[in-house]
Scaffold this motif. Structure first.
Motif, PDB file in Angstrom:
ATOM      1  N   PHE A 196      -5.925  -8.680  37.914  1.00 54.41           N
ATOM      2  CA  PHE A 196      -5.104  -7.639  37.218  1.00 54.41           C
ATOM      3  C   PHE A 196      -5.819  -6.417  37.306  1.00 54.41           C
ATOM      4  CE2 PHE A 196      -3.424  -5.449  33.669  1.00 54.41           C
ATOM      5  CZ  PHE A 196      -1.959  -5.378  33.943  1.00 54.41           C
ATOM      6  N   ALA A 197      -6.904  -6.302  36.715  1.00 55.38           N
ATOM      7  CA  ALA A 197      -7.484  -5.001  37.010  1.00 55.38           C
ATOM      8  C   ALA A 197      -7.782  -4.298  38.193  1.00 55.38           C
ATOM      9  CB  ALA A 197      -9.058  -5.220  36.245  1.00 55.38           C
ATOM     10  N   GLY A 198      -7.941  -5.144  39.490  1.00 52.62           N
ATOM     11  CA  GLY A 198      -7.915  -4.790  40.802  1.00 52.62           C
ATOM     12  C   GLY A 198      -6.403  -4.152  41.107  1.00 52.62           C
ATOM     13  N   VAL A 199      -5.569  -4.885  40.796  1.00 54.44           N
ATOM     14  CA  VAL A 199      -4.138  -4.386  41.254  1.00 54.44           C
ATOM     15  C   VAL A 199      -3.809  -3.088  40.257  1.00 54.44           C
ATOM     16  CG1 VAL A 199      -1.872  -4.995  41.027  1.00 54.44           C
ATOM     17  CG2 VAL A 199      -3.442  -6.772  41.957  1.00 54.44           C
ATOM     18  N   TRP A 200      -4.306  -3.112  39.165  1.00 56.26           N
ATOM     19  CA  TRP A 200      -4.021  -1.936  38.406  1.00 56.26           C
ATOM     20  C   TRP A 200      -4.611  -0.705  38.955  1.00 56.26           C
ATOM     21  CZ3 TRP A 200      -0.898  -1.322  34.100  1.00 56.26           C
ATOM     22  CH2 TRP A 200      -1.072   0.044  33.419  1.00 56.26           C
ATOM     23  N   GLY A 201      -5.805  -0.738  39.296  1.00 54.66           N
ATOM     24  CA  GLY A 201      -6.854   0.121  40.053  1.00 54.66           C
ATOM     25  C   GLY A 201      -6.345   0.683  41.445  1.00 54.66           C
ATOM     26  N   SER A 202      -5.514  -0.121  41.916  1.00 55.57           N
ATOM     27  CA  SER A 202      -5.086   0.343  43.364  1.00 55.57           C
ATOM     28  C   SER A 202      -3.922   0.717  43.123  1.00 55.57           C
ATOM     29  CB  SER A 202      -5.144  -1.059  44.154  1.00 55.57           C
ATOM     30  OG  SER A 202      -6.299  -1.596  44.449  1.00 55.57           O
ATOM     31  N   TRP A 203      -2.849   0.451  42.230  1.00 56.26           N
ATOM     32  CA  TRP A 203      -1.761   0.736  42.421  1.00 56.26           C
ATOM     33  C   TRP A 203      -1.459   2.088  41.872  1.00 56.26           C
ATOM     34  CZ3 TRP A 203       2.416  -0.608  44.450  1.00 56.26           C
ATOM     35  CH2 TRP A 203       3.749  -0.325  44.039  1.00 56.26           C
ATOM     36  N   GLY A 204      -2.378   2.750  41.303  1.00 59.54           N
ATOM     37  CA  GLY A 204      -2.486   4.251  40.841  1.00 59.54           C
ATOM     38  C   GLY A 204      -2.344   5.225  42.330  1.00 59.54           C
ATOM     39  N   GLY A 211      -4.583   4.482  55.094  1.00 62.92           N
ATOM     40  CA  GLY A 211      -4.311   5.201  53.454  1.00 62.92           C
ATOM     41  C   GLY A 211      -3.731   3.977  52.599  1.00 62.92           C
ATOM     42  N   ILE A 212      -2.934   2.828  53.450  1.00 60.26           N
ATOM     43  CA  ILE A 212      -2.624   1.742  52.527  1.00 60.26           C
ATOM     44  C   ILE A 212      -4.081   0.889  52.010  1.00 60.26           C
ATOM     45  CG2 ILE A 212      -1.399  -0.491  52.710  1.00 60.26           C
ATOM     46  CD1 ILE A 212       0.593   1.123  54.164  1.00 60.26           C
ATOM     47  N   LEU A 213      -4.744   0.600  53.226  1.00 63.28           N
ATOM     48  CA  LEU A 213      -5.860  -0.130  53.005  1.00 63.28           C
ATOM     49  C   LEU A 213      -7.080   0.813  52.197  1.00 63.28           C
ATOM     50  CD1 LEU A 213      -6.455  -1.187  56.782  1.00 63.28           C
ATOM     51  CD2 LEU A 213      -5.664  -2.717  54.801  1.00 63.28           C
ATOM     52  N   LEU A 214      -7.174   1.826  52.166  1.00 66.71           N
ATOM     53  CA  LEU A 214      -7.935   2.612  51.102  1.00 66.71           C
ATOM     54  C   LEU A 214      -7.462   2.506  49.992  1.00 66.71           C
ATOM     55  CD1 LEU A 214      -9.077   5.913  53.342  1.00 66.71           C
ATOM     56  CD2 LEU A 214     -10.463   3.914  52.477  1.00 66.71           C
ATOM     57  N   ALA A 215      -5.997   2.629  49.690  1.00 67.51           N
ATOM     58  CA  ALA A 215      -5.620   2.472  48.246  1.00 67.51           C
ATOM     59  C   ALA A 215      -5.887   0.905  47.563  1.00 67.51           C
ATOM     60  CB  ALA A 215      -4.020   2.639  48.274  1.00 67.51           C
ATOM     61  N   TRP A 216      -5.742   0.086  48.525  1.00 64.87           N
ATOM     62  CA  TRP A 216      -6.044  -1.332  48.040  1.00 64.87           C
ATOM     63  C   TRP A 216      -7.447  -1.842  48.172  1.00 64.87           C
ATOM     64  CZ3 TRP A 216      -2.610  -3.292  45.202  1.00 64.87           C
ATOM     65  CH2 TRP A 216      -1.242  -2.983  45.019  1.00 64.87           C
ATOM     66  N   LEU A 217      -8.479  -1.022  48.263  1.00 65.79           N
ATOM     67  CA  LEU A 217     -10.034  -1.082  48.140  1.00 65.79           C
ATOM     68  C   LEU A 217     -10.165  -1.735  46.819  1.00 65.79           C
ATOM     69  CD1 LEU A 217     -11.886   1.623  50.161  1.00 65.79           C
ATOM     70  CD2 LEU A 217     -11.654  -0.865  50.481  1.00 65.79           C
ATOM     71  N   PRO A 218      -9.838  -1.170  45.494  1.00 63.96           N
ATOM     72  CA  PRO A 218     -10.095  -1.796  44.344  1.00 63.96           C
ATOM     73  C   PRO A 218      -9.771  -3.450  44.240  1.00 63.96           C
ATOM     74  CG  PRO A 218      -9.490   0.324  43.758  1.00 63.96           C
ATOM     75  CD  PRO A 218      -9.410  -0.169  45.272  1.00 63.96           C
ATOM     76  N   LEU A 219      -8.654  -3.761  44.748  1.00 62.08           N
ATOM     77  CA  LEU A 219      -8.223  -5.154  44.701  1.00 62.08           C
ATOM     78  C   LEU A 219      -9.109  -5.966  45.727  1.00 62.08           C
ATOM     79  CD1 LEU A 219      -6.358  -7.346  43.936  1.00 62.08           C
ATOM     80  CD2 LEU A 219      -4.758  -6.652  46.139  1.00 62.08           C
ATOM     81  N   GLY A 220      -9.635  -5.486  46.877  1.00 62.65           N
ATOM     82  CA  GLY A 220     -10.458  -5.942  47.525  1.00 62.65           C
ATOM     83  C   GLY A 220     -11.770  -6.403  46.878  1.00 62.65           C
TER      84      GLY A 220
END
Length: 168
Positions: free
Chosen positions: A37-45, A120-129
């Motif tokens: 959840f924290a990974g998704v939260w950090g990425s979604w911003g 940009g999409i992949l960079l945005a989702w790095l916290p989820l990774g």
């Protein structure tokens, strides 16, 4: 002779062992879910601006200067209704170099830009990774579920690798 242990003590020991295993799995499962959840939260911003770019100003930024954690440069719009700006801010990272031009989307009401497109999409989702990698360790060690842990770990490693390849 010592009489055999009563059946009730054996059943109680087995029940307590089962309760402890269930408790461990429940606590570690909740911890893994919290990490994800924290990974998704950090990425979604950031990801919301890149993935839901309809109606937002999009264009290009030619990075002229990087200082500290931000890079700046002039914004040239490509979307209808966008206006040119003398300077917008782009987060500085290994993926941003002075002198290069990047496709960006502006955050509404600000002068902040985020990279758009596949990179940009992949960079945005790095916290989820990173969260997927960390959760895989919790799932493997705390829950003793090796196959789901491998799936989580490989998904996280794949996301991080794809982001690395996309920005090169």
């Amino acid at each position: 002779m010592i009489p055999a242990m009563p059946a009730t003590a054996s059943a109680a020991r087995q029940a307590s062992g089962t309760a402890l295993r269930f408790g461990r799995v429940a606590v570690m499962g909740a911890f893994a879910a919290l990490i994800l959840f924290a990974g998704v939260w950090g990425s979604w911003g950031t990801a919301q601006h890149v993935m839901l770019a309809k109606g937002r100003e999009s264009g290009t930024v030619r990075v002229t200067r990087c200082a500290g954690e931000t890079c700046t440069g002039p914004f040239t719009p490509v979307s209808a209704g966008g206006r040119a700006r003398g300077s917008v801010e782009l987060d500085s990272s290994v993926a941003v170099r002075a002198g290069a031009t990047y496709d960006v989307v502006l955050k509404p009401g600000t002068g902040e830009a985020v990279r758009s497109g596949p990179a940009g999409i992949l960079l945005a989702w790095l916290p989820l990774g990173g969260a997927l990698l960390l959760a895989s360790v919790v799932v493997a060690g705390g829950m003793r579920l090796t196959r789901p842990a491998w799936v989580l770990g490989l998904a996280g490693a794949g996301l991080l690798t794809a982001a690395f390849v996309a920005v090169q």
